[in-house]
Scaffold this motif. Structure first.
Motif, PDB file in Angstrom:
ATOM      1  N   ALA A 153      35.841 -17.412  13.929  1.00 10.75           N
ATOM      2  CA  ALA A 153      35.424 -17.674  12.552  1.00 10.75           C
ATOM      3  C   ALA A 153      34.152 -16.919  12.188  1.00 10.75           C
ATOM      4  CB  ALA A 153      35.222 -19.173  12.336  1.00 10.75           C
ATOM      5  N   LEU A 154      33.311 -16.657  13.181  1.00 18.16           N
ATOM      6  CA  LEU A 154      32.022 -16.017  12.915  1.00 18.16           C
ATOM      7  C   LEU A 154      32.054 -14.502  13.038  1.00 18.16           C
ATOM      8  CD1 LEU A 154      29.825 -18.695  14.651  1.00 18.16           C
ATOM      9  CD2 LEU A 154      29.450 -17.862  12.327  1.00 18.16           C
ATOM     10  N   ILE A 155      33.071 -13.946  13.675  1.00 22.35           N
ATOM     11  CA  ILE A 155      33.138 -12.486  13.846  1.00 22.35           C
ATOM     12  C   ILE A 155      32.973 -11.728  12.521  1.00 22.35           C
ATOM     13  CG2 ILE A 155      34.824 -10.639  14.288  1.00 22.35           C
ATOM     14  CD1 ILE A 155      35.497 -12.032  16.920  1.00 22.35           C
ATOM     15  N   PRO A 156      33.623 -12.148  11.427  1.00 26.61           N
ATOM     16  CA  PRO A 156      33.423 -11.410  10.172  1.00 26.61           C
ATOM     17  C   PRO A 156      31.993 -11.464   9.653  1.00 26.61           C
ATOM     18  CG  PRO A 156      35.382 -12.803  10.066  1.00 26.61           C
ATOM     19  CD  PRO A 156      34.624 -13.217  11.281  1.00 26.61           C
ATOM     20  N   ARG A 157      31.175 -12.346  10.212  1.00 25.12           N
ATOM     21  CA  ARG A 157      29.793 -12.502   9.752  1.00 25.12           C
ATOM     22  C   ARG A 157      28.783 -11.862  10.708  1.00 25.12           C
ATOM     23  NH1 ARG A 157      31.280 -18.485   7.323  1.00 25.12           N
ATOM     24  NH2 ARG A 157      33.343 -18.198   8.199  1.00 25.12           N
ATOM     25  N   LEU A 158      29.290 -11.116  11.685  1.00 23.16           N
ATOM     26  CA  LEU A 158      28.420 -10.410  12.625  1.00 23.16           C
ATOM     27  C   LEU A 158      28.195  -8.974  12.171  1.00 23.16           C
ATOM     28  CD1 LEU A 158      30.014 -11.538  16.034  1.00 23.16           C
ATOM     29  CD2 LEU A 158      28.160 -12.640  14.759  1.00 23.16           C
ATOM     30  N   VAL A 159      27.146  -8.371  12.695  1.00 24.25           N
ATOM     31  CA  VAL A 159      26.893  -6.946  12.487  1.00 24.25           C
ATOM     32  C   VAL A 159      26.831  -6.291  13.862  1.00 24.25           C
ATOM     33  CG1 VAL A 159      25.679  -7.248  10.307  1.00 24.25           C
ATOM     34  CG2 VAL A 159      24.389  -7.355  12.451  1.00 24.25           C
ATOM     35  N   SER A 160      26.966  -4.995  13.903  1.00 22.64           N
ATOM     36  CA  SER A 160      26.897  -4.288  15.179  1.00 22.64           C
ATOM     37  C   SER A 160      25.581  -4.609  15.882  1.00 22.64           C
ATOM     38  CB  SER A 160      27.015  -2.781  14.944  1.00 22.64           C
ATOM     39  OG  SER A 160      26.972  -2.095  16.180  1.00 22.64           O
ATOM     40  N   GLY A 161      25.678  -5.029  17.127  1.00 22.68           N
ATOM     41  CA  GLY A 161      24.494  -5.412  17.884  1.00 22.68           C
ATOM     42  C   GLY A 161      24.192  -6.894  17.859  1.00 22.68           C
ATOM     43  N   SER A 162      24.945  -7.669  17.073  1.00 25.42           N
ATOM     44  CA  SER A 162      24.740  -9.115  17.059  1.00 25.42           C
ATOM     45  C   SER A 162      25.028  -9.702  18.432  1.00 25.42           C
ATOM     46  CB  SER A 162      25.661  -9.792  16.031  1.00 25.42           C
ATOM     47  OG  SER A 162      25.289  -9.466  14.719  1.00 25.42           O
ATOM     48  N   LEU A 163      24.307 -10.743  18.777  1.00 27.07           N
ATOM     49  CA  LEU A 163      24.522 -11.459  20.028  1.00 27.07           C
ATOM     50  C   LEU A 163      25.296 -12.739  19.782  1.00 27.07           C
ATOM     51  CD1 LEU A 163      21.002 -11.248  21.753  1.00 27.07           C
ATOM     52  CD2 LEU A 163      23.027  -9.881  22.268  1.00 27.07           C
TER      53      LEU A 163
END
Length: 222
Positions: A153-163
């Motif tokens: 559910a959170l993948i679309p709210r991540l940016v490159s380099g997110s942990l």
């Protein structure tokens, strides 16, 4: 150069030395530990809290799934730079009310931590503006059978380099099988599947740190 003695494994006295050598813990964190123990409120292991603080130190926008008494929230908030923020999700209003008192005790500015009182998957599906992201760190410590669903559910709210960081992935030795497991233990089965999935997903660079009850740390490549 590798370690000089390959039979050496980190033991409790080593961990105690690390704790004794580390900077003193904030009194509000100690107060949470003291309050949580008699009530059997599940909170992050202190060793894991120190690791989480390091990971959160330069993160501007954090999403936490599972608040309880706000112990892990406070480790992250104290480590963040001024102006950074956290949104934390937990359906238990009584516990998050207590957590907010501890945050005030620690001097965390009003508005830096936003609480969403709802079941996490429901909250993430509801398009709450507070959860719109993007997030550069996600910390998960909630219902074990839902860990994978939280990440998806959170993948679309991540940016490159997110942990993405998840606690309890060793589950007191039950996940790796070094401790007995009840055949009906759905949490252990779900955690095993979650760890295997995330460690092998090519979109992430991930590992499990043998600290506390097992801390999975993954970097999102996108």
């Amino acid at each position: 150069m590798g370690k000089s003695d390959r039979t050496y494994e980190i033991a409790r006295p080593d961990r105690d030395w690390i704790e004794a050598t580390s900077a003193p813990m904030h009194p509000a964190l100690a107060a949470i530990e003291e309050a949580a123990e008699p009530e059997r409120i599940p909170i992050l292991d202190r060793d894991s809290g120190r690791v989480l603080a390091v990971l959160a130190a330069n993160r501007r926008r954090i999403c936490e799934v599972g608040t309880a008494y706000g112990y892990s929230t406070l480790w992250m908030a104290l480590a963040q730079a001024p102006g950074a923020s956290i949104v934390t999700i937990d359906p238990d209003r009584d516990r998050t009310h207590i957590a907010q008192g501890f945050w005030r005790q620690a001097g965390i500015a009003v508005g830096r931590i936003t609480v969403v009182n709802a079941p996490a998957l429901k909250a993430l599906a509801a398009n709450d503006p507070a959860l719109s992201g993007p997030f550069d760190l996600v910390f998960i410590d909630a219902i074990k059978t839902e860990y994978r669903a939280y990440v998806e559910a959170l993948i679309p709210r991540l940016v490159s380099g997110s942990l993405v960081v998840a606690d309890n992935v060793l589950w007191s030795g039950r996940v790796p099988g070094t401790q007995p497991v009840d055949p009906d233990d759905e949490s252990t089965t779900a955690l095993r599947d979650f760890v295997a999935w995330l460690l092998r997903d090519p979109r992430f660079q991930a590992t499990v740190l043998p600290v506390g009850d097992g801390l999975l740390v993954a970097t999102w490549h996108g």
